[in-house]
Structures are given as structure tokens and as C-alpha cells.
Design a protein around this motif. Sequence first.
Motif, mmCIF file in Angstrom:
data_model
loop_
_atom_site.group_PDB
_atom_site.id
_atom_site.type_symbol
_atom_site.label_atom_id
_atom_site.label_comp_id
_atom_site.label_asym_id
_atom_site.label_seq_id
_atom_site.Cartn_x
_atom_site.Cartn_y
_atom_site.Cartn_z
ATOM 1 N N PRO A 89 0.813 -1.222 0.000
ATOM 2 C CA PRO A 89 0.000 0.000 0.000
ATOM 3 C C PRO A 89 0.843 1.267 0.000
ATOM 4 N N ILE A 90 2.013 1.201 0.634
ATOM 5 C CA ILE A 90 2.896 2.380 0.651
ATOM 6 C C ILE A 90 3.486 2.621 -0.736
ATOM 7 N N VAL A 91 3.776 1.552 -1.460
ATOM 8 C CA VAL A 91 4.267 1.700 -2.833
ATOM 9 C C VAL A 91 3.160 2.251 -3.737
ATOM 10 N N LEU A 92 1.909 1.879 -3.467
ATOM 11 C CA LEU A 92 0.798 2.489 -4.208
ATOM 12 C C LEU A 92 0.776 3.998 -3.966
ATOM 13 N N LEU A 93 1.043 4.404 -2.727
ATOM 14 C CA LEU A 93 1.125 5.842 -2.423
ATOM 15 C C LEU A 93 2.331 6.467 -3.114
ATOM 16 N N SER A 94 3.429 5.708 -3.211
ATOM 17 C CA SER A 94 4.612 6.199 -3.917
ATOM 18 C C SER A 94 4.262 6.556 -5.359
ATOM 19 N N ALA A 95 3.511 5.678 -6.021
ATOM 20 C CA ALA A 95 3.096 5.948 -7.408
ATOM 21 C C ALA A 95 2.250 7.205 -7.481
ATOM 22 N N LYS A 96 1.336 7.350 -6.544
ATOM 23 C CA LYS A 96 0.467 8.530 -6.519
ATOM 24 C C LYS A 96 1.292 9.811 -6.359
ATOM 25 N N LEU A 97 2.237 9.794 -5.401
ATOM 26 C CA LEU A 97 3.046 10.988 -5.139
ATOM 27 C C LEU A 97 3.967 11.308 -6.311
ATOM 28 N N THR A 98 4.523 10.271 -6.929
ATOM 29 C CA THR A 98 5.418 10.495 -8.073
ATOM 30 C C THR A 98 4.658 11.132 -9.230
ATOM 31 N N VAL A 99 3.465 10.648 -9.507
ATOM 32 C CA VAL A 99 2.670 11.223 -10.600
ATOM 33 C C VAL A 99 2.246 12.650 -10.258
ATOM 34 N N GLN A 100 1.895 12.895 -9.018
ATOM 35 C CA GLN A 100 1.569 14.269 -8.613
ATOM 36 C C GLN A 100 2.741 15.200 -8.891
ATOM 37 N N ARG A 101 3.941 14.723 -8.569
ATOM 38 C CA ARG A 101 5.136 15.551 -8.791
ATOM 39 C C ARG A 101 5.394 15.756 -10.277
ATOM 40 N N ILE A 102 5.260 14.687 -11.048
ATOM 41 C CA ILE A 102 5.462 14.802 -12.501
ATOM 42 C C ILE A 102 4.511 15.830 -13.085
ATOM 43 N N LEU A 103 3.242 15.716 -12.769
ATOM 44 C CA LEU A 103 2.244 16.617 -13.351
ATOM 45 C C LEU A 103 2.502 18.060 -12.931
ATOM 46 N N LYS A 104 2.873 18.253 -11.685
ATOM 47 C CA LYS A 104 3.151 19.601 -11.189
ATOM 48 C C LYS A 104 4.362 20.196 -11.892
#
Length: 510
Positions: free
Chosen positions: A476-491
Motif C-alpha cells: 500500500p505504501i508503494v501504491l502511495l509512492s506511485a500517486k506521489l510520483t505522478v503528482q510531482r510529474i504533473l506539477k
Amino acid sequence: MKPTALVIGAGIGGITTAARLAKNGYEVTVLEKNDAPGGRCNQIIRDGHRFDIGPTLFLMPEVWEETFASLGEKMSDHLDLKRIDPTYKVRFDDGLQLELTSDIGKMQTQLESVEKTAFTGFLNYIAEGSKHYKISLEKFVGRNFYNIFEYFSLSNLPLIFKLKALDKHYRNTGRFFKDERLKAAFTFQNMYLGLSPYDAPATYSLLQYTELAEGVWYPMGGMYAGIQALVKVSEKLGVKFIYDAQVKKIETNGNKILGVVLEDGRAFTSDIFVGNADLPYIYDQLLPDRVGAKKLIDDKLYTCSTIMFYWGVDKEYPQIAHHNVFLGGDYKASFEKIFNEHTLPEIPSFYVHAPKRTDAAAAPNGEDTLYVLMPVGHLDARSEQDWGALVNRARETVFNRLAKELGVTDLQSHIKFEIVYQPKTWQERFNLVNGSAFGLSHNFWQVGYLRPHNRHKTFKNMYFAGASTHPGTGLPIVLLSAKLTVQRILKEQAKLHAENFQPNVQPVNA
């Protein structure tokens, strides 16, 4: 024209990052060195027996639900979850047995038979775990930190102390329990992150809260059903997966990644790149920054490794529950052997998973599928590590304790086949540095902003998702990692686009 993204590695972090990027308008390709997706969350199917290779605990279902929802899907349309309760049967080598369960009455009876005040301690311990879980998820695990001042801000600093991030988990557990066996029963879960409770922050009492309050679940079809569902959703969104595609090197120019070259000579270019292979491996083997790689490899602490046995058995053993934990003798000494001497303890602890108790399809009729995990030190060239001898000793330990404590005296003669994983296997199959099965460790200096960042410092279009970047290991933490990485990419990509698109406006003469 769509922007493009290339993901290296089809672990759960790479799959989910790819899906989220595709959902946000990217054309995404995923390169995977093995012949199937999943990374460590993979499966073995042989002679009608189905094994999950790595994780066997489905935790934090709300994180999974958010992941599917972000992709326009409902988790319940893809996964059939069954709650496992008792979560574990825990056995100590002195004969004590505990069933960890969400049934408060049963917990009270069991705990007070060991220590009169233990049930009150348990309630307070779970309450603290709840607080740690909620604060961590909201303030630390569930957000990006773009500079050190955000991490050590005036609002965050008090929370670091509130989370007991500077205290050790085992020592803190002594505030709630006096009996050493109870302290062990509520800290061994650290090993599912590859950590020692003597080194892990006391924050990790959140693990016991998530298991007992929110539940341990099992997806029918095994943990790999989660991978299959996410791949299906990803492909529906247009993600392209290429298997048997080992990346040989990443090509750069200045502060930019240009492309990747595979072992077979194929080359791929893209606008952005996401590394989901083990982050230290990418630094050490694929990127040209040797100085930065050496610093990362040499200066960081790594999690332990594991010896795994996957046994296809021609007889069913109902006395083995779905989740079983066998704790060894000297608890502290065993962790010193694993994390300081990088070897197998004299009396090892281990975990046995019998999925057929919940999912009849995990083994043929009248037969059993048994998975055994035994923590062991990671690869260390400076230590004497005879893996053949250690594997043999591990196997005998399992046979002896199952015979002594469960009456399983004939298992050895009923094993149809055995598949063994040990640190070298983890290193070779999944490119895990030192064969550390869970990636980089999680002490105070390797969490939050102090953990390797999810974007490369030099190469501005190189991002990371997975266990060894922020926020850490565990599905589940790696799922959050994916979410945070994509948020950073888009930003960051939106900001870059805005900077590059400066319209030439001429002043109008009055």
C-alpha cells in the motif's frame, strides 16, 4: 501530440504510475526484465499449486480503493476480498500460543492469562498506533516534500516527536507490556518491512493498528490478483507493456535523460522516465553518475533478506492456519544475527502461509500449498555466508517446529516439489542490491525528505516510484509512492510547459 513516459520495471509501483500517467494524458510504455508483471509481488504456478512469491498480506484497503478510483474503476469490480481473522496464530518456542484477532473479548482473555495488565496496555498501544497511522498518512507518508524546510517545518517538527520517530519500536512497546513475549508479539510485524524492531522507529506501532483495527485481507486468487487487475486497467487506459526487456543503460545529455538501451540493443526515447526497478540498482548500474551512486550504495542502510520455501504438498495439513508465525528463542539476539552479522539466527523465527485455508483453488483437491518465509541477513561480501548450509538449516528448523508444535511429522515425505529463494535469488531475479528483499531500510535518516527523492537531483526528467524512494516499502505504501510520483510529474511538467510557453506580446503604442 501526447507527452510520452517510459517506466522501467513493472512492479506494482511501475504499473500504477503508468496507469495514473495514462489517465492524465500520457502515452506510456513499461519495460520489464522478466516475462510477467508484478516484480516481487509475483506468483508461481506449478502442478496445480499457486504461490504468491512475495507479499501475502492485503492491508490498508482504503489505499487500494483510492488507487482504483483514481483510474476510474471500483476495486470491488476487480477484487474479491476475504477478511482473515484471527490475523495470525503466533507460537513461541516455550509453548505459549496467541491468536491475534479483532475479537476484543478473545484478546482480553489471552493477554490477561499472560500478564494481568496486558489488556489495558494493548488498548493503549492500539490507540497510539491509530494516532501514528492517521498522522503519518496525512502529514508524512501521503505527501511530497520538495525541500528540507517543508519536512522540518514548524508545523511538522512537533509531529515528529508525537510520532515517536526518534524512539525505538521495541523499547517503546515496554510502556505497554512487561512480558518479553508480548513485546515480541506486537513488534515482529516490523519484519514485513524488513526491519528490526530494535532499530525501527516507534512510529511503526501503526502496523498493528492497521492489522487488528482495519483488518488483514486476502484477495481470492492470491495477492497476484491485485497485479493482474491493475495491469488490466492500465492496458484499458492505453499503457503498453513490453516483457523480457532488460535495460542495459540510460543515456543522458547534460541534466536530461535522452533514452534507454536494452540488452538486446533496442532503444527507446521519451519525454519523461520513471524508474521502478530498485532505486539503488538504477543509480549503481544504469545511470552514469558513479560518484552519486557510490554515495547512495555505501552510505545507506538496507533491509534484511529472506529464505523462502515454496512447497507443493500431496497431503492437506488443516492444523496449519492461513497465517502462522513461529518466534525463536532469544528475540534480540536473533535480530543481531540478521542485521549486524548478516546471517541466520541460531534459533530462527519464521512465517508459514497456507492460502488453501481461504482459497480452495490454491492447491489441488486433497493437497496443500505451503509458503515459508524466514528472515536472514542480506548479502555481505565481508561475512562468511554459505547459503547452501543456511538454507538446509532453515528447512530443518521448519520441519522440527511443525512436527513438535503442530504434529506435522510427515511433511518432508509429502513434498512433491520445492522451490527455494534466498538473497542471491532476490538479487538476480529482481535486481535488488545486496539481495535486500524490501529495498532500503527505514530508520529516521531514511524516511520522508531524508529518503532518496522521487525525482533525480541532476536529471530533471528522471523520476522514481517504488520501495526505495519516498515514502517506503510495503504494497500500500508503494501504491502511495506511485500517486506521489505522478503528482510531482504533473506539477513539474506543467510548470516547465508554462515556462517554455512565453507568448511574444508587443507593446501597443498609444
